[in-house]
Design a protein around this motif. Structure first.
Motif, PDB file in Angstrom:
ATOM      1  N   ASP A  30      55.915  -2.236  85.116  1.00 50.72           N
ATOM      2  CA  ASP A  30      56.065  -0.876  84.725  1.00 50.72           C
ATOM      3  C   ASP A  30      56.574  -0.799  83.350  1.00 50.72           C
ATOM      4  OD1 ASP A  30      55.953   1.885  84.351  1.00 50.72           O
ATOM      5  OD2 ASP A  30      57.049   2.153  86.155  1.00 50.72           O
ATOM      6  N   VAL A  31      55.945  -0.703  82.221  1.00 48.16           N
ATOM      7  CA  VAL A  31      56.362  -0.831  80.636  1.00 48.16           C
ATOM      8  C   VAL A  31      56.079   0.645  80.266  1.00 48.16           C
ATOM      9  CG1 VAL A  31      56.025  -1.656  78.564  1.00 48.16           C
ATOM     10  CG2 VAL A  31      55.815  -3.111  80.638  1.00 48.16           C
ATOM     11  N   ILE A  32      57.369   1.166  79.594  1.00 47.58           N
ATOM     12  CA  ILE A  32      57.217   2.563  78.900  1.00 47.58           C
ATOM     13  C   ILE A  32      57.597   2.186  77.385  1.00 47.58           C
ATOM     14  CG2 ILE A  32      58.230   4.698  78.979  1.00 47.58           C
ATOM     15  CD1 ILE A  32      59.279   3.834  82.090  1.00 47.58           C
ATOM     16  N   LYS A  33      56.917   3.033  76.767  1.00 47.35           N
ATOM     17  CA  LYS A  33      57.172   3.025  75.280  1.00 47.35           C
ATOM     18  C   LYS A  33      58.142   4.193  75.146  1.00 47.35           C
ATOM     19  CE  LYS A  33      54.490   2.237  71.835  1.00 47.35           C
ATOM     20  NZ  LYS A  33      53.467   2.004  70.788  1.00 47.35           N
ATOM     21  N   LEU A  34      59.212   3.999  74.297  1.00 44.78           N
ATOM     22  CA  LEU A  34      60.200   4.812  73.813  1.00 44.78           C
ATOM     23  C   LEU A  34      59.964   5.312  72.386  1.00 44.78           C
ATOM     24  CD1 LEU A  34      62.970   2.804  75.417  1.00 44.78           C
ATOM     25  CD2 LEU A  34      61.870   4.741  76.560  1.00 44.78           C
ATOM     26  N   PRO A  35      60.543   6.325  72.069  1.00 42.13           N
ATOM     27  CA  PRO A  35      60.708   6.899  70.588  1.00 42.13           C
ATOM     28  C   PRO A  35      61.202   5.899  69.824  1.00 42.13           C
ATOM     29  CG  PRO A  35      61.333   8.570  72.308  1.00 42.13           C
ATOM     30  CD  PRO A  35      61.446   7.163  72.912  1.00 42.13           C
ATOM     31  N   VAL A  36      60.557   5.723  68.429  1.00 41.21           N
ATOM     32  CA  VAL A  36      61.093   5.396  67.478  1.00 41.21           C
ATOM     33  C   VAL A  36      61.848   5.959  66.363  1.00 41.21           C
ATOM     34  CG1 VAL A  36      60.590   3.329  65.677  1.00 41.21           C
ATOM     35  CG2 VAL A  36      59.585   3.125  67.820  1.00 41.21           C
ATOM     36  N   PRO A  37      63.102   6.301  66.035  1.00 46.23           N
ATOM     37  CA  PRO A  37      63.653   6.799  64.876  1.00 46.23           C
ATOM     38  C   PRO A  37      63.050   6.224  63.625  1.00 46.23           C
ATOM     39  CG  PRO A  37      65.406   6.670  66.546  1.00 46.23           C
ATOM     40  CD  PRO A  37      64.085   5.584  67.143  1.00 46.23           C
ATOM     41  N   ASP A  38      62.694   7.309  62.680  1.00 46.97           N
ATOM     42  CA  ASP A  38      62.015   6.698  61.516  1.00 46.97           C
ATOM     43  C   ASP A  38      62.840   5.948  60.615  1.00 46.97           C
ATOM     44  OD1 ASP A  38      59.790   8.190  62.264  1.00 46.97           O
ATOM     45  OD2 ASP A  38      60.638   9.868  61.026  1.00 46.97           O
ATOM     46  N   GLU A  39      64.329   6.120  60.846  1.00 48.73           N
ATOM     47  CA  GLU A  39      65.145   5.237  59.727  1.00 48.73           C
ATOM     48  C   GLU A  39      65.706   4.169  60.414  1.00 48.73           C
ATOM     49  OE1 GLU A  39      67.577   7.990  56.862  1.00 48.73           O
ATOM     50  OE2 GLU A  39      67.185   9.296  58.593  1.00 48.73           O
ATOM     51  N   LEU A  40      65.285   3.512  61.443  1.00 49.47           N
ATOM     52  CA  LEU A  40      65.790   2.517  62.255  1.00 49.47           C
ATOM     53  C   LEU A  40      65.262   1.326  61.719  1.00 49.47           C
ATOM     54  CD1 LEU A  40      67.967   2.391  64.513  1.00 49.47           C
ATOM     55  CD2 LEU A  40      65.983   1.911  66.315  1.00 49.47           C
ATOM     56  N   TYR A  41      66.046   0.408  61.427  1.00 46.22           N
ATOM     57  CA  TYR A  41      65.963  -0.921  60.543  1.00 46.22           C
ATOM     58  C   TYR A  41      66.752  -1.971  61.447  1.00 46.22           C
ATOM     59  CZ  TYR A  41      62.825   0.814  56.854  1.00 46.22           C
ATOM     60  OH  TYR A  41      62.030   1.165  55.994  1.00 46.22           O
ATOM     61  N   ALA A  42      66.086  -3.157  61.185  1.00 49.32           N
ATOM     62  CA  ALA A  42      66.605  -4.273  61.667  1.00 49.32           C
ATOM     63  C   ALA A  42      67.052  -5.581  60.507  1.00 49.32           C
ATOM     64  CB  ALA A  42      65.882  -5.011  62.808  1.00 49.32           C
ATOM     65  N   GLY A  43      68.195  -5.726  60.182  1.00 48.03           N
ATOM     66  CA  GLY A  43      68.531  -7.075  59.749  1.00 48.03           C
ATOM     67  C   GLY A  43      68.729  -8.246  60.382  1.00 48.03           C
ATOM     68  N   ILE A  44      67.590  -9.196  60.209  1.00 51.14           N
ATOM     69  CA  ILE A  44      67.883 -10.212  61.207  1.00 51.14           C
ATOM     70  C   ILE A  44      68.070 -11.593  60.381  1.00 51.14           C
ATOM     71  CG2 ILE A  44      66.365 -11.554  62.714  1.00 51.14           C
ATOM     72  CD1 ILE A  44      64.691  -9.184  63.174  1.00 51.14           C
ATOM     73  N   VAL A  45      68.994 -12.387  60.889  1.00 58.72           N
ATOM     74  CA  VAL A  45      69.409 -13.837  60.350  1.00 58.72           C
ATOM     75  C   VAL A  45      69.386 -14.859  61.533  1.00 58.72           C
ATOM     76  CG1 VAL A  45      71.140 -15.091  59.166  1.00 58.72           C
ATOM     77  CG2 VAL A  45      71.110 -12.482  58.721  1.00 58.72           C
ATOM     78  N   PHE A  46      68.415 -15.681  61.225  1.00 60.79           N
ATOM     79  CA  PHE A  46      68.082 -16.764  61.989  1.00 60.79           C
ATOM     80  C   PHE A  46      69.143 -18.224  61.507  1.00 60.79           C
ATOM     81  CE2 PHE A  46      65.215 -20.531  62.889  1.00 60.79           C
ATOM     82  CZ  PHE A  46      65.922 -21.025  63.985  1.00 60.79           C
ATOM     83  N   PRO A  47      70.367 -18.387  62.085  1.00 59.92           N
ATOM     84  CA  PRO A  47      70.942 -19.316  61.893  1.00 59.92           C
ATOM     85  C   PRO A  47      70.314 -20.803  62.426  1.00 59.92           C
ATOM     86  CG  PRO A  47      72.377 -17.887  63.037  1.00 59.92           C
ATOM     87  CD  PRO A  47      70.990 -17.345  63.166  1.00 59.92           C
ATOM     88  N   GLN A  48      70.295 -21.639  61.298  1.00 62.64           N
ATOM     89  CA  GLN A  48      69.295 -22.682  61.981  1.00 62.64           C
ATOM     90  C   GLN A  48      69.939 -23.781  62.710  1.00 62.64           C
ATOM     91  OE1 GLN A  48      67.266 -23.808  57.941  1.00 62.64           O
ATOM     92  NE2 GLN A  48      65.322 -22.880  59.142  1.00 62.64           N
TER      93      GLN A  48
ATOM     94  N   VAL B 213      71.123  -9.862  65.103  1.00 54.40           N
ATOM     95  CA  VAL B 213      70.291  -8.645  64.393  1.00 54.40           C
ATOM     96  C   VAL B 213      71.443  -7.580  64.167  1.00 54.40           C
ATOM     97  CG1 VAL B 213      69.652  -8.010  66.747  1.00 54.40           C
ATOM     98  CG2 VAL B 213      68.617  -6.824  64.580  1.00 54.40           C
ATOM     99  N   ALA B 214      71.443  -7.024  63.004  1.00 56.17           N
ATOM    100  CA  ALA B 214      72.128  -5.979  62.681  1.00 56.17           C
ATOM    101  C   ALA B 214      71.182  -4.551  62.663  1.00 56.17           C
ATOM    102  CB  ALA B 214      72.746  -6.057  61.110  1.00 56.17           C
ATOM    103  N   ILE B 215      71.561  -3.939  63.447  1.00 59.66           N
ATOM    104  CA  ILE B 215      70.796  -2.553  63.641  1.00 59.66           C
ATOM    105  C   ILE B 215      71.250  -1.605  62.693  1.00 59.66           C
ATOM    106  CG2 ILE B 215      69.873  -0.854  65.204  1.00 59.66           C
ATOM    107  CD1 ILE B 215      68.907  -3.480  65.895  1.00 59.66           C
ATOM    108  N   ALA B 216      70.409  -1.059  61.928  1.00 59.19           N
ATOM    109  CA  ALA B 216      70.892  -0.158  60.822  1.00 59.19           C
ATOM    110  C   ALA B 216      70.030   1.143  60.659  1.00 59.19           C
ATOM    111  CB  ALA B 216      71.168  -0.925  59.504  1.00 59.19           C
ATOM    112  N   ARG B 217      70.862   2.248  60.224  1.00 59.34           N
ATOM    113  CA  ARG B 217      70.081   3.433  59.654  1.00 59.34           C
ATOM    114  C   ARG B 217      69.524   3.282  58.090  1.00 59.34           C
ATOM    115  NH1 ARG B 217      71.701   9.910  60.225  1.00 59.34           N
ATOM    116  NH2 ARG B 217      69.674  10.550  59.576  1.00 59.34           N
ATOM    117  N   GLY B 218      68.564   2.954  58.054  1.00 58.78           N
ATOM    118  CA  GLY B 218      67.993   2.746  56.488  1.00 58.78           C
ATOM    119  C   GLY B 218      67.890   1.228  56.196  1.00 58.78           C
ATOM    120  N   LYS B 219      66.961   1.054  55.392  1.00 54.84           N
ATOM    121  CA  LYS B 219      66.438  -0.504  54.949  1.00 54.84           C
ATOM    122  C   LYS B 219      67.641  -1.097  54.084  1.00 54.84           C
ATOM    123  CE  LYS B 219      62.949  -3.215  52.556  1.00 54.84           C
ATOM    124  NZ  LYS B 219      61.676  -3.204  51.943  1.00 54.84           N
ATOM    125  N   GLU B 220      68.197  -0.151  53.352  1.00 56.46           N
ATOM    126  CA  GLU B 220      69.300  -0.477  52.150  1.00 56.46           C
ATOM    127  C   GLU B 220      70.552  -1.292  53.310  1.00 56.46           C
ATOM    128  OE1 GLU B 220      71.914   1.000  48.785  1.00 56.46           O
ATOM    129  OE2 GLU B 220      70.583   2.042  49.424  1.00 56.46           O
TER     130      GLU B 220
END
Length: 327
Positions: free
Chosen positions: A178-196, A284-291
């Motif tokens: 049972d999978v449910i889609k949730l709302p996505v706030p317009d300004e929600l961004y992710a800054g992802i870093v992959f340490p190797q 992952v850094a979850i942020a409001r806005g791309k900047e």
């Protein structure tokens, strides 16, 4: 998959395409506080599958690019081809159709960004498109979960659900799925870093405690409920104070060098929250806005460079579409 086996599908072979090319996105599983039940898709990276109809029946892999030779070409062992074979058998045409597959990995294996799920979703979405879309996304989902079972021994949907459905998804239950889609706030961004650094999924799962304190469980339930409420209300302050993990992060963080310093850097840069993507080592850094997301990820990457740890950086909004045809 039992409910799917009872349904009859009428395939129009005149609608079968000669070839398709599909991109499926990477994902951030758990969304910090929702272990095995929450996740969201990103715009990039992801994986690409080109699929061709051929005369000789059977499913074969032509090439795999970008995997450094790590993935099997054997059609029964590769999750993409194995799941395609599963779906064709389900439709009763495994002996009638010939399919050849080219897989291009645009994302690192073992990154904690849903590498196996992106490939599997791309393959299943591609074969379904090739056949004229006889199955809905919801009907494709159990086959995607089987791909995760093949890849890591645990059939979880927190990566494949957002990769297939797009956006932010909640896995409410598995029996039935049972999978449910949730709302996505317009300004929600992710800054992802992959340490190797190497953090195998199986090893990361083995660190998790089988029993937790009730007080910690209550805290986690409150955080998950708060996060979901925050998504519906577009309340970034509520999202921020809810995205904390008291159950999984304390043990998994041990495997990720500089984790708590990276967390300090992200929060100081203005991120709403910070945590592990999937089983890691990506963070992952979850942020409001791309900047803000860009700044947090850049500062983290600079710190890792000072520590002589190579890394990759991705900054993305939430991908609400999921897989897409490229042709």
């Amino acid at each position: 998959m039992e409910s799917l086996e009872k349904k009859q599908y009428e395939l129009d072979f005149t609608k079968i395409r000669e070839s398709v090319r599909v991109f499926a996105p990477a994902t951030v599983a758990n969304m910090i506080c929702g272990f095995d039940i929450l996740g969201f898709a990103v715009d990039y990276p992801g994986d690409e599958v080109a699929m061709y109809r051929v005369e000789e029946p059977g499913v074969r892999i032509r090439t795999i690019v970008g995997d450094d030779g790590k993935l099997p070409l054997d059609a029964d062992r590769n999750t993409v081809s194995a799941c395609v074979k599963m779906l064709l058998a389900h439709l009763g045409i495994q002996d009638e159709l010939g399919i050849e597959i080219e897989l291009t990995k645009h994302m690192p294996i073992g990154s904690g960004l849903g590498s196996s799920s992106a490939s599997t979703v791309a393959g299943l979405f591609a074969v379904n498109s090739l056949l004229g879309n006889p199955l809905s996304k919801e009907e494709l989902m159990p086959f995607c979960v089987e791909g995760e079972r093949l890849a890591c021994g645990h059939g979880h949907a927190d990566n494949v659900a957002p990769a297939l459905m797009g956006g932010i998804t909640l896995v409410r239950g598995y029996q039935p799925l049972d999978v449910i889609k949730l709302p996505v706030p317009d300004e929600l961004y992710a800054g992802i870093v992959f340490p190797q650094v190497d953090v195998p999924t199986r090893d990361a799962r083995q660190l998790i405690k089988e029993k937790v304190l009730l007080k910690d469980a209550v805290t986690q339930w409150g955080n998950i409920a708060g996060l979901i409420a925050g998504l519906y209300e577009r309340d970034y302050a509520l999202i921020s104070r809810s995205m904390h993990d008291v159950l999984i992060e304390p043990t998994r963080a041990i495997l990720i060098p500089e984790f708590y310093e990276m967390k300090r850097i992200a929060l100081a840069a203005g991120a709403l929250s910070f945590g592990i993507s999937g089983s890691g080592p990506s963070v992952v850094a979850i942020a409001r806005g791309k900047e803000v997301a860009e700044q947090a990820a850049s500062f983290i990457q600079q710190h890792l460079t000072q520590c002589e740890i190579e890394s990759l950086k991705y900054v993305s909004s939430v991908n609400v579409d999921g897989p897409k045809l490229l042709d």
